[in-house]
Enzyme design. Structure first.
Site, PDB file in Angstrom:
ATOM      1  N   HIS A   1       0.642  -8.362  -0.316  1.00 59.78           N
ATOM      2  CA  HIS A   1       0.961  -7.500   0.817  1.00 59.78           C
ATOM      3  C   HIS A   1      -0.087  -7.573   1.915  1.00 59.78           C
ATOM      4  CE1 HIS A   1       2.839  -4.296   3.025  1.00 59.78           C
ATOM      5  NE2 HIS A   1       1.710  -3.607   3.044  1.00 59.78           N
TER       6      HIS A   1
ATOM      7  N   ASN B   1       0.813  -1.215   0.000  1.00 58.88           N
ATOM      8  CA  ASN B   1       0.000   0.000   0.000  1.00 58.88           C
ATOM      9  C   ASN B   1       0.849   1.268   0.000  1.00 58.88           C
ATOM     10  OD1 ASN B   1       0.526  -0.939   2.814  1.00 58.88           O
ATOM     11  ND2 ASN B   1      -0.535   0.944   3.379  1.00 58.88           N
ATOM     12  N   HIS B   2       2.047   1.218   0.563  1.00 56.69           N
ATOM     13  CA  HIS B   2       2.873   2.429   0.579  1.00 56.69           C
ATOM     14  C   HIS B   2       3.499   2.710  -0.783  1.00 56.69           C
ATOM     15  CE1 HIS B   2       2.737   3.784   4.794  1.00 56.69           C
ATOM     16  NE2 HIS B   2       2.375   2.521   5.013  1.00 56.69           N
TER      17      HIS B   2
END
Length: 389
Positions: free
Chosen positions: A242, A137-138
């Site tokens: 992730h 997500n980052h």
């Protein structure tokens, strides 16, 4: 209804051409009768890679790194794939390394870590191994332009890296591969020239934000580098992502999701027909990179909730032909662990100094068995191994 539909799905062969990674001539497999056989090549399907066949390979999974180069090196050395002599050499032979995302944010050596993994991938391929990544997500947040969790020194790294690119006449591949060997000197030079007032220099900070935007906006050089990786990867019968893969993701199509995320990352947004950010993969609590369904402590759940999650997980695994799923995203205070009959492995231990600053741990997979490798709590050079079926 979703589970009924999932049970009718079969893991169809991907449509993309295959890429072959040939093992080196020294890559041999010992049989039970003492004979040695040459390893079969690694076969990659999908663009970005989605399905990987890596016969007889040792697989190692590493969790979130968040810009901490020192901890990244510690984890890779713990995994037995990185030299300890400071030369950043691949020593994993034909091992397959999978990093499960969130290299960006909360630390100041993000590009250096990405460069290190690319360099190790080149070296691994020459030895019959490989290095894979999935975006977290980052990564997607930064390509979207969300810089809320960026360390101030990471903006400086972006500025340095753009200046450094000029020395390579914009030869991206060469520059990117070599940054891991050059970044330390650039960092030291920057520190030696800084003054107390630099931290309040608005113009300097703005320059860093612009540099990061140039590199990471859709179509930017670093965004295109990230686009080489998907958000879902299956290696043999192990699934990596992730946050977590859910039934509606499988129904939508794993290759389709990877392809749409990759296309969005590498496509400039200054055109009317530019692709939109793929919501199913990158936005919302139940997206591939954001889901925490499998990462909650079971002690916090009611029995019926545990049963529901267990069914969702095993329906998903059955649909994609996987034994287990490996995820990051949610730091595990107890270290790398498994739940739901070891159908899910959680490998984010919050090792970055920008998160929990915990000791690295990695997951080693051989065939259908997995074990946790961790450093001794008192002596870093001694290893502890926890075996799981």
């Amino acid at each position: 209804m979703a589970s009924l539909y999932l049970n009718s799905l079969l893991p169809l062969p991907p449509s993309h051409p295959q890429k072959l990674l040939e093992p080196s001539s020294s890559s041999l497999l010992s049989t039970s009768n003492g004979n040695e056989l040459a390893l079969k090549p690694i076969v990659i399907n999908g663009d970005p890679p989605t399905f990987v066949s890596a016969p007889a390979r040792r697989i190692v999974a590493v969790g979130d790194l968040h810009g901490d180069l020192g901890k990244a090196r510690d984890a890779l050395q713990l995994a037995g794939v990185l030299s300890s002599d400071g030369r950043d050499q691949w020593v994993g032979q034909d091992t397959v390394l999978v990093q499960v995302g969130d290299i960006l944010d909360r630390g100041d050596d993000e590009i250096a870590i990405l460069s290190l993994l690319r360099s190790l991938d080149d070296q691994a391929k020459a030895n019959g191994g490989a290095v894979f990544q999935v975006n977290g997500n980052h990564e997607t947040m930064n390509v979207e332009g969300d810089f809320r969790y960026v360390d101030a020194r990471a903006f400086d790294e972006c500025t340095d890296f753009l200046d450094y690119l000029e020395d390579y006449a914009q030869d991206w591949d060469k520059a990117f591969r070599n940054w891991i060997f050059e970044s330390r000197q650039w960092k030291e030079d920057r520190r030696s020239s800084q003054t107390y007032w630099d931290q309040w220099n608005v113009v300097k900070r703005q320059k860093g934000v612009i540099a990061r935007s140039v590199l990471l906006r859709p179509g930017g050089r670093l965004a295109c580098e990230l686009s080489r990786h998907g958000v879902i990867l299956r290696v043999n019968n192990w699934l990596f992502c992730h946050g977590g893969l859910l039934p509606h993701h499988v129904a939508y199509g794993i290759e389709r999701i990877n392809r749409e995320v990759s296309t969005w990352m590498r496509s400039p947004t200054n055109y009317e027909d530019s692709p939109q950010m793929p919501f199913i993969a990158t936005r919302g609590y139940d997206s591939v990179v954001w889901s925490r369904l499998y990462s909650r402590e079971t002690s916090e759940l009611e029995d019926y909730q545990i049963e529901q999650v267990n069914k969702i997980l095993h329906d998903t695994l059955e649909a994609v032909g996987a034994k287990a799923m490996v995820v990051g995203h949610t730091p595990q205070l107890s270290g790398v662990n498994c739940e739901y009959g070891c159908g899910i492995w959680r490998v984010d231990v919050g090792m970055s100094s920008g998160v929990l600053d915990s000791r690295p741990e990695v997951l080693e997979i051989r065939g259908d068995k997995a074990r946790v490798i961790r450093s001794n709590r008192d002596r870093l050079h001694e290893l502890q191994v926890a075996d799981y079926i």
